[in-house]
Design an enzyme around this catalytic site. Sequence first.
Site, PDB file in Angstrom:
ATOM      1  N   TYR A 148     -14.705 -12.939   0.097  1.00 37.95           N
ATOM      2  CA  TYR A 148     -15.510 -11.781  -0.304  1.00 37.95           C
ATOM      3  C   TYR A 148     -16.770 -12.216  -1.047  1.00 37.95           C
ATOM      4  O   TYR A 148     -17.865 -11.691  -0.823  1.00 37.95           O
ATOM      5  CB  TYR A 148     -14.694 -10.845  -1.184  1.00 37.95           C
ATOM      6  CG  TYR A 148     -13.764  -9.932  -0.422  1.00 37.95           C
ATOM      7  CD1 TYR A 148     -14.262  -8.999   0.495  1.00 37.95           C
ATOM      8  CD2 TYR A 148     -12.386  -9.986  -0.614  1.00 37.95           C
ATOM      9  CE1 TYR A 148     -13.415  -8.158   1.194  1.00 37.95           C
ATOM     10  CE2 TYR A 148     -11.526  -9.152   0.089  1.00 37.95           C
ATOM     11  CZ  TYR A 148     -12.049  -8.242   0.987  1.00 37.95           C
ATOM     12  OH  TYR A 148     -11.202  -7.417   1.685  1.00 37.95           O
ATOM     13  N   ARG A 170      -3.501   6.004   0.259  1.00 36.07           N
ATOM     14  CA  ARG A 170      -4.090   7.117   0.987  1.00 36.07           C
ATOM     15  C   ARG A 170      -3.126   7.885   1.865  1.00 36.07           C
ATOM     16  O   ARG A 170      -3.449   8.973   2.334  1.00 36.07           O
ATOM     17  CB  ARG A 170      -5.254   6.593   1.843  1.00 36.07           C
ATOM     18  CG  ARG A 170      -6.440   6.130   1.009  1.00 36.07           C
ATOM     19  CD  ARG A 170      -7.455   5.386   1.858  1.00 36.07           C
ATOM     20  NE  ARG A 170      -6.949   4.093   2.283  1.00 36.07           N
ATOM     21  CZ  ARG A 170      -7.596   3.290   3.121  1.00 36.07           C
ATOM     22  NH1 ARG A 170      -8.761   3.655   3.618  1.00 36.07           N
ATOM     23  NH2 ARG A 170      -7.082   2.118   3.454  1.00 36.07           N
ATOM     24  N   ARG A 220       0.826  -1.219   0.000  1.00 33.61           N
ATOM     25  CA  ARG A 220       0.000   0.000   0.000  1.00 33.61           C
ATOM     26  C   ARG A 220       0.856   1.263   0.000  1.00 33.61           C
ATOM     27  O   ARG A 220       0.456   2.288   0.522  1.00 33.61           O
ATOM     28  CB  ARG A 220      -0.961   0.035   1.190  1.00 33.61           C
ATOM     29  CG  ARG A 220      -2.025  -1.047   1.169  1.00 33.61           C
ATOM     30  CD  ARG A 220      -3.045  -0.820   2.270  1.00 33.61           C
ATOM     31  NE  ARG A 220      -3.910  -1.970   2.439  1.00 33.61           N
ATOM     32  CZ  ARG A 220      -4.409  -2.368   3.613  1.00 33.61           C
ATOM     33  NH1 ARG A 220      -4.129  -1.694   4.708  1.00 33.61           N
ATOM     34  NH2 ARG A 220      -5.196  -3.418   3.672  1.00 33.61           N
ATOM     35  N   ASP A 280      -6.709  -3.349  -7.372  1.00 27.59           N
ATOM     36  CA  ASP A 280      -7.397  -3.910  -6.215  1.00 27.59           C
ATOM     37  C   ASP A 280      -7.624  -5.390  -6.483  1.00 27.59           C
ATOM     38  O   ASP A 280      -7.780  -5.803  -7.648  1.00 27.59           O
ATOM     39  CB  ASP A 280      -8.731  -3.204  -5.980  1.00 27.59           C
ATOM     40  CG  ASP A 280      -9.369  -3.607  -4.661  1.00 27.59           C
ATOM     41  OD1 ASP A 280      -9.111  -2.930  -3.648  1.00 27.59           O
ATOM     42  OD2 ASP A 280     -10.103  -4.612  -4.630  1.00 27.59           O
ATOM     43  N   ARG A 291      -6.846  11.175  -7.143  1.00 29.93           N
ATOM     44  CA  ARG A 291      -8.006  10.301  -6.980  1.00 29.93           C
ATOM     45  C   ARG A 291      -9.293  11.060  -6.656  1.00 29.93           C
ATOM     46  O   ARG A 291     -10.371  10.464  -6.620  1.00 29.93           O
ATOM     47  CB  ARG A 291      -7.757   9.302  -5.836  1.00 29.93           C
ATOM     48  CG  ARG A 291      -7.099   7.985  -6.203  1.00 29.93           C
ATOM     49  CD  ARG A 291      -8.013   6.995  -6.923  1.00 29.93           C
ATOM     50  NE  ARG A 291      -9.354   6.939  -6.412  1.00 29.93           N
ATOM     51  CZ  ARG A 291      -9.750   6.257  -5.341  1.00 29.93           C
ATOM     52  NH1 ARG A 291      -8.864   5.562  -4.639  1.00 29.93           N
ATOM     53  NH2 ARG A 291     -11.011   6.244  -4.975  1.00 29.93           N
TER      54      ARG A 291
END
Length: 370
Positions: free
Chosen positions: A177, A57, A53, A102, A66
């Site tokens: 998921y 963010r 990552r 992702d 973004r």
Amino acid sequence: MSANDLPPARSTSPAGDAPSAGQQPTTDALRDSAFLRACRREPVPHTPVWFMRQAGRSLPEYLKVREGVPMLESCMRPELVTEITLQPVRRHKVDAAIYFSDIVVPLKAIGIDLDIKPGVGPVVAEPVRRREDLARLRDLTPEDVSYVTEAIGMLTGELGATPLIGFAGAPFTLASYLVEGGPSRNHEHTKALMYGDPQLWADLLDRLAGITAAFLKVQIEAGASAVQLFDSWVGALSPADYRRSVMPASARVFAEVEEYGVPRIHFGVGTGELLGLMGEAGADVVGVDWRVPLDEAARRVGPGRALQGNLDPAVLFSTPEAVEAKTREVLDAARGLEGHVFNLGHGVLPTTDPDALTRLTEYVHTRTAR
């Protein structure tokens, strides 16, 4: 956002010289990078560093590009993917880039109705829990993810001699998921299916293994120099359940990309009891979270594999002196390893100070310089 809006890439080649226009880095220069040498358990000029990552963010430049763009859409815009992937390489001088995407992208690409909801994560409209649901999991073709091929072509030209890591979600995590319908703390539906209908479960994971392998092949054929298989949720399983119900599918993924000869990294969270099995599944490099010291992890994994890790991401919120002290502990535990890639024990936390990552990269490079 157009390519003209993107800032120029900074040189990341070992000598500091970017390839001239239209000139690709030599295969030898890329192969000789510290990251790929460590993955192959060869001598390195310094311990290579990258962060899970690292493109995300924690970077203000990431938040800027973004802004107003949904996550899945951002994964399908080659210029945007290229810019985001390059950002941490420019800022931190890490030894490898990881492709911005992702783990649910291949599922979206084959038509699964899902979305990534802010603050929640991937949410699947219709969970997969019955045999007839398998029909929705068709094979993935390169045409389904043509934007990946385009983006990686752009990236390899910009990165020079810095390797690009491709990645995918492992079959168990994707299945979780799909079966749960979204993130889950206890994986009730997943385990109920795994224990209650083992044949359906095996068929589901085998189908996902084929999709995952196809997604990794697209990335490798486009120019990725290594791949990482993320099994984010597999730490919820016992070793016996992993060996019986998960390992065959992960092993299939690794086996299907073996012919390309690129390093294969396997990482999961809370997997201290599974490290040996994760290596057995076919990984060349086993990622270790922060709960197990690297010297103990090496004992569990056994010879013939490099290790990746494993500073606790939360350490970066402490003082620079504390970060250095904890980093020394990791590096000391890594002495004697056949190969070591420095990383965090999980992904960069969103509120991490980017300067802390830059300092950490420089510290590891300086302290381990040969």
